[in-house]
Design an enzyme around this catalytic site. Structure first.
Site, PDB file in Angstrom:
ATOM      1  N   GLY A 193       0.994  -1.099   0.178  1.00  0.00           N
ATOM      2  CA  GLY A 193       0.009   0.273   0.020  1.00  0.00           C
ATOM      3  C   GLY A 193       0.831   1.302  -0.203  1.00  0.00           C
ATOM      4  O   GLY A 193       1.940   1.295  -0.460  1.00  0.00           O
ATOM      5  N   GLU A 215       5.524  -3.556   0.764  1.00  0.00           N
ATOM      6  CA  GLU A 215       5.626  -3.180  -0.483  1.00  0.00           C
ATOM      7  C   GLU A 215       4.808  -1.671  -0.895  1.00  0.00           C
ATOM      8  O   GLU A 215       3.735  -1.858  -0.791  1.00  0.00           O
ATOM      9  CB  GLU A 215       5.048  -4.410  -1.429  1.00  0.00           C
ATOM     10  N   CYS A 253       1.640   0.557  -8.483  1.00  0.00           N
ATOM     11  CA  CYS A 253       2.738   0.971  -7.833  1.00  0.00           C
ATOM     12  C   CYS A 253       3.981   1.118  -8.801  1.00  0.00           C
ATOM     13  O   CYS A 253       4.910   1.673  -8.758  1.00  0.00           O
ATOM     14  CB  CYS A 253       3.177   0.198  -6.614  1.00  0.00           C
TER      15      CYS A 253
END
Length: 489
Positions: A193, A215, A253
């Site tokens: 997140g 992560e 991401c």
């Protein structure tokens, strides 16, 4: 399992602890069975997964398989192929100094682990860490994202049907549930997140000295060395477009966050990008994937409404608020202190920053927090070396996009503000394992020089031993090597 932490306190968590202590999850048979069952879930319930992902994010079936179901099935197959080897103890080369001892390392599961997933790839980012946790022999509490409610509900329904309910639990809920979960002591926490929430999780984990894998993300740049690409420019532009807008319109991401290019090539690059966008998606807004929520759309619009940024829009910017769609948008040289250049964009906005010389990209990247990935589009070997040796990032991908995320043989993870820890393939197994050192000594050799009272001979013995001078040790022991006779503590 539909539950909340308060009701789990005495029952579910206790059951997880009991299951782990029993040793059931340490066997190859248990791990293999769970992984095969998870693969069966993905196969038999593929249509349900597609439907949930469409409900949450508007993903087409192809996108759902390409980004979520397909990579998971591939990952399970890869893990099943290599699992026995990963579980096996590894012999360690032990110095002759320790003869007759033998050494090895053996992976052991951490125990009860917590996995907190993100909303943008809600199936993949929940189950990919779960694959690693199961492969390593842990028991797991999995918290799907409440921002992808259909996927969360589906996992809560299906996981107990396919997997060992005594070892794997699903907890649904919002921020309050996550906060309650973080009050507990876990043996490992894996979170995907934002950096903001990552800091909270790290602070809570520190209270219990719990190891954490984070992560996160950040602003991943693309360096576009237009001149060196020559005949490959058109292909490179297509890959940039897919790396920015092809995976949930940039809500990933690992999406390209901004692009660096020499000023003299900016106009040509923008023209090629706009043509590629039209070719990929046409002129209608309804061809684009939607933004995840009204809140996310409002956040993205706020970035563009900044007066200093609005003047820099060279393509796109149209919005369909009812459909939660923001058109792919290109900015040229927005202010570097604007939010769009200091915050992770996580959406279909691409700032293009121009440089006098592409070599300046190294300094530009180093002036900002370490990114999750650097995308280098170049055929220039010198620039490649500069990127590899002159910058720090979670990973580097040359002349393509996103592929490293799908490569089981390479680790995926960040560094600094883009994360800590890594996973995928063997690296997932390692993330959820403690590598235990084992030294098995014997009684064949007993050297009195190890023990007090201390004297000059023993000092000479220790000095020689730490140099790993075996001939010197032998000569010392048989009296053929001189040593200082005075010893002082």
């Amino acid at each position: 399992m539909h539950s909340n932490p308060s009701s789990m306190e005495q029952t579910a968590i206790a059951e997880l602890n009991s299951t782990f202590i029993s040793g059931a999850t340490r066997t190859f048979q248990w791990r293999e069975t769970q992984l095969k069952s998870l693969l069966r879930l993905l196969t038999e319930k593929e249509a349900d997964c597609f439907h949930a992902l469409y409900q949450d994010l508007g993903k087409s079936k192809l996108e759902a398989f390409k980004d979520e179901v397909g990579p998971l099935k591939k990952s399970i197959d890869y893990t099943l192929t290599h699992l026995k080897g990963w579980m096996s103890p590894k012999k360690a080369g032990i110095n002759l100094l320790f003869f007759p001892a033998k050494g090895k390392t053996m992976p052991e599961p951490y125990g009860v682990v917590l996995v907190i997933a993100a909303w943008n790839l809600p199936l993949n980012l929940a189950l990919e860490p779960l694959i690693g946790a199961i492969a390593a022999g842990n028991v797991v509490v999995l918290k799907p994202s409440e921002l992808a409610p259909a996927t969360s509900s589906l996992l809560a329904e299906l996981i107990p049907q396919y997997l060992d309910i005594k070892a794997i639990k699903i907890v649904e809920g919002g921020v309050d549930v996550s906060q309650q979960l973080l009050q507990r002591k876990w043996d490992k926490i894996f979170y995907t997140g934002s950096a903001r929430v990552g800091k909270i999780i790290l602070a809570e984990a520190a209270k219990h000295l719990t190891p954490v894998a984070l992560e996160l993300g950040g602003k991943s740049p693309a360096i576009f060395d237009f001149q060196s690409l020559s005949s490959n420019v058109e292909v490179a532009v297509k890959r940039v477009a897919s790396g920015k807008w092809g995976t949930l319109v940039g809500q990933a991401c690992l999406a390209i966050d901004y692009l660096l290019v020499e000023e003299k090539f900016a106009s040509a690059l923008i023209d090629m990008l706009t043509k590629t966008i039209k070719k990929f998606y046409g002129e209608s807004l309804n061809k684009f994937s939607r933004v995840a929520s009204k809140r996310q759309l409002d956040r993205l619009q706020k970035l563009l409404k900044d007066p200093a940024v609005a003047d820099n829009i060279v393509y796109g910017g149209s919005v369909d608020k009812d459909a939660l769609i923001l058109e792919p948008t290109i900015l040229l040289n927005p202010p570097l202190d604007a939010d769009v250049m200091t915050e992770e964009i996580f959406g279909p906005i691409l700032p293009i920053i121009t440089l006098n010389n592409i070599s300046e990209s190294i300094g530009f990247i180093n002036s900002r927090p370490k990114p999750l990935v650097i995308y280098g589009f170049t055929n220039n070997k010198t620039l490649k070396r500069s990127i590899l040796n002159g910058t720090s990032s979670g990973g580097v991908l040359f002349n393509d996009v996103l592929l490293h995320f799908l490569c089981d043989e390479l680790p995926f993870g960040g560094v600094g503000s883009s994360g800590m820890g890594r996973y995928h393939g063997k690296y997932s197994f390692d993330t959820f394992s403690h590598e235990k050192a084992v030294l098995d000594a014997g009684y064949l050799v007993e050297l009195e020089a190890r023990y007090p009272p201390w004297n000059s001979f023993k000092m000479a013995f220790v000095r020689t031993a730490y140099k790993l001078d075996y001939i010197g040790l032998l000569l010392l022991l048989i009296g053929l090597k001189r040593y200082p006779k005075v010893h002082k503590d």
